[in-house]
Design an enzyme around this catalytic site. Structure first.
Site, mmCIF file in Angstrom:
data_model
loop_
_atom_site.group_PDB
_atom_site.id
_atom_site.type_symbol
_atom_site.label_atom_id
_atom_site.label_comp_id
_atom_site.label_asym_id
_atom_site.label_seq_id
_atom_site.Cartn_x
_atom_site.Cartn_y
_atom_site.Cartn_z
ATOM 1 N N ASP A 11 12.199 -48.347 -5.242
ATOM 2 C CA ASP A 11 12.686 -49.214 -6.318
ATOM 3 C C ASP A 11 12.529 -50.644 -5.813
ATOM 4 O OD1 ASP A 11 13.988 -50.170 -8.649
ATOM 5 O OD2 ASP A 11 15.895 -50.231 -7.580
ATOM 6 N N GLU A 71 8.640 -47.433 -8.870
ATOM 7 C CA GLU A 71 9.071 -47.776 -10.217
ATOM 8 C C GLU A 71 8.346 -49.030 -10.688
ATOM 9 O OE1 GLU A 71 13.127 -49.099 -12.496
ATOM 10 O OE2 GLU A 71 13.280 -47.445 -11.053
ATOM 11 N N ASP A 143 20.387 -49.202 -5.972
ATOM 12 C CA ASP A 143 18.989 -49.323 -5.556
ATOM 13 C C ASP A 143 18.486 -48.030 -4.915
ATOM 14 O OD1 ASP A 143 18.684 -51.980 -6.443
ATOM 15 O OD2 ASP A 143 19.527 -52.760 -4.582
#
Length: 177
Positions: A11, A71, A143
């Site tokens: 991420d 992502e 996160d």
């Protein structure tokens, strides 16, 4: 006999990049590790990118993933933030492809759909589902949970969509780009 496949989920973020490592054996998911790489907000952009890059190189060396999922992040409020985030994302992808890992990319909508069941899920829902799917004793940070969710989305969908192309190729939503 199915051998486990190790997936590293990322991420990306300039302040905090979440990472999550899972194993998938058949249809069974197993937690390996997760956390965040944090950069000093007072540092220069090159210093912060180096912190991110060095952190990912260390994580790859430590956990030896076979695949990676990143992502795709959309930020539209502040163009400057979007540019900085794009640079952090580029550094993350560079670390992965330099390690010869196949990289799949998923939007937040795809990740939430795969993990929670609907694309508009709240961060807390993602955290709770990640904890449930991986049998975690507690709730991971946002996160780390997002990175683990990205790895889970890849484990659930990336395998069956033929998303794993030759090394160094990028895959977006199941399509080679």
């Amino acid at each position: 006999m199915n051998l486990p496949i190790r997936i590293l989920g990322i991420d990306p973020g300039l302040r905090s990049t979440g990472f999550g490592v899972i194993d998938i054996t058949g249809s069974t998911l197993s937690y390996v590790a997760s956390g965040c790489i944090k950069s000093d907000a007072a540092g220069t952009l090159p210093q912060r990118i180096k912190t991110l890059l060095d952190g990912l190189v260390e994580i790859i060396a430590t956990y030896q993933p076979q695949q990676a999922a990143v992502e795709i992040v959309f930020v539209n409020v502040n163009p400057q933030s979007t540019l900085l985030l794009g640079q952090a994302r580029g550094a993350a992808i560079s670390a992965l492809v330099t390690a010869n890992l196949p990289v799949a990319e998923y939007t937040a909508l795809q990740v939430k759909q795969a993990v929670v069941g609907h694309g508009k899920a709240a961060k807390e829902q993602v955290q709770q589902m990640v904890a449930r799917l991986l049998n975690l004793p507690g709730i991971p940070s946002t996160d780390a949970a997002d990175a683990l969710a990205c790895a889970i989305a890849h484990a659930h969908g990336g395998q069956g969509m033929g998303a794993l192309a030759t090394l160094g190729k990028r895959v977006r939503g199941g399509r080679l780009v």
